[in-house]
Design an enzyme around this catalytic site. Structure first.
Site, short mmCIF file in Angstrom:
data_model
loop_
_atom_site.label_atom_id
_atom_site.label_comp_id
_atom_site.label_asym_id
_atom_site.label_seq_id
_atom_site.Cartn_x
_atom_site.Cartn_y
_atom_site.Cartn_z
CG HIS A 325 -0.12 -0.05 2.79
ND1 HIS A 325 0.42 1.19 3.06
CD2 HIS A 325 0.05 -1.00 3.40
CE1 HIS A 325 0.83 0.87 4.12
NE2 HIS A 325 0.60 -0.53 4.65
CB CYS A 343 1.99 -3.31 5.04
SG CYS A 343 0.71 -4.06 5.77
#
Length: 417
Positions: A325, A343
């Site tokens: 992301h 992440c």
């Protein structure tokens, strides 16, 4: 049984052979031989067990065809259901009895063609149709994912309506679940647990492939009380072969399309204590906006690691909240250090490009991290982290052990950054 009239007709045809070849051909067949005549009705020469002659049969009992003593013999039996499946059977050496060697399907219509010959060698024929009774307990199967186009890493799934633990029943189910890929790809089913199967090829699916999945288990007996139910077939296609490889040690992500590098981007991955999982993952979905909170992955509110952030262009790769992301707050570390909570973070423009480039089923692999390896089934599609040899051990057809059942509960937690 008296077949004298038929014999007399055969003699007449023989006489016609001498006087008129054309008439003999019409009466006795191409070569004029009496054995080439139209088969007679063998209804009085054979009997069926049960109520087959009345159009009904018990699926729990074998089909039997018997020749009347002294009236000739059975030469062949062909039994087929409306699904196009042949019923296997065995004929005795003397031609007096044929019986099925495979179970009849429940709630199914069969057509049985029996060929005979009488004591003179003349051919007979008898065709009957019947239906089997329905079963009260049915195994329903739902294939996944939904029909559409996916990446080359997307496994096929089969969800069963009731658990199946019997090894023989599992083998029957696998034989009845058909997966065909064009271009062809060698693959196998894996029993994830008693109600879930995954199918994947030895390597990734071919790019631009068509994958057709169907069940041949309708009415098939699986256990003493369980029969297969009709299942909706599934058709998938694959797009280009998209592979993204994140090197956590080098802080870069390299994306390939059909083997050619199309982009290399600086990234940041999980910091110590939150190291990103190594291994192959599969894109599960895409969310243009996600609100990410530390509490969702067990970080106490108010602690040094706590966070509550709006996140854009989020591509999910695990159910527990691992994404690729946009992370504009960490651009100073992207390409040089790992500072996330697991992440893979990148600039907003790179995340938007990645978001627009990948689809569900595409491959996202992480190497060089201090994290554990992605688990196969409990947190997304980690199927590719099993070697082909280990994958085949999960098949009831290729692995005869009974300890293959695995209980899996997906950890569908909220996301973390």
């Amino acid at each position: 049984m008296n077949h004298t009239p038929r014999t007399r007709n055969a003699v007449s045809c023989t006489l016609l052979v001498v006087t008129l070849v054309a008439a003999a051909t019409a009466c006795g067949g191409p070569d004029g031989h009496p054995l080439a005549a139209q088969p007679y009705d063998a209804a009085d020469q054979i009997t069926f067990n049960g109520s087959v002659d009345k159009g009904r049969a018990d699926a729990d009992k074998p089909l039997e065809v018997t020749a009347e003593s002294g009236e000739g013999r059975i030469t062949d039996v062909t039994a087929m259901d409306t699904e196009g499946r042949h019923l296997a059977g065995e004929l005795t050496a003397d031609g007096m009895r044929w019986h099925s060697t495979a179970p009849l399907a429940a709630g199914t219509r069969y057509t049985v063609a029996v060929s005979t010959e009488d004591s003179d060698g003349a051919p007979g024929r008898r065709t009957v149709s019947f239906e089997t009774g329905t079963s009260k307990k049915l195994l329903k199967i739902a294939f996944g994912p939904q029909a559409g186009t996916y990446g080359v890493g997307q496994p096929v799934t089969a969800e069963l309506s009731v658990p199946v633990t019997d090894p023989a029943a599992r083998a029957t189910i696998e034989r009845g679940l058909k997966v065909r890929s064009t271009p062809a790809a060698t693959g196998s089913w894996y029993w994830v647990d008693d109600k879930t199967l995954h199918y994947r090829p030895q390597e990734y699916w071919p790019a631009k492939a068509t994958i057709e999945v169907r069940s041949n288990l309708t009415g098939i007996k699986l256990t003493d009380s369980l029969y297969g139910a009709p299942a909706k077939p599934l058709r998938l296609t694959t797009g280009d072969r998209i592979e993204a490889v994140t090197d956590a040690a080098d802080h870069t992500m390299t994306v390939k399309r059909n083997g050619e590098v199309i982009n290399t981007m600086p990234v940041t991955t999980g910091k110590p204590g939150f190291s990103t999982r190594n291994g192959v993952k599969v894109v599960l979905g895409k969310e243009r906006y996600v609100r990410m909170r530390g509490e969702s992955i067990g970080i106490a509110a108010g602690s040094a690691d706590s966070y509550d952030l709006p996140v854009y262009f989020a591509t999910r790769v695990t159910w527990s909240g691992e994404y690729v992301h946009a992370a504009p707050w960490s651009t100073g570390s992207q390409g040089s250090a790992n500072v996330s909570h697991g992440c893979t973070g990148m600039s907003t423009s790179d995340a938007e490009w990645f978001f627009d480039t990948v689809r569900e089923g595409d491959i996202v692999e992480v190497v060089g991290s201090d994290g554990d390896t992605m688990t196969p089934f409990d947190n997304g599609y980690g199927d590719w982290n099993l070697s082909w040899d280990k994958w085949q051990q999960g098949s009831a057809l290729l692995n005869n052990t009974t300890d293959g059942a695995r209980t899996v509960q997906a950890a569908r937690l909220r996301p973390g950054v």
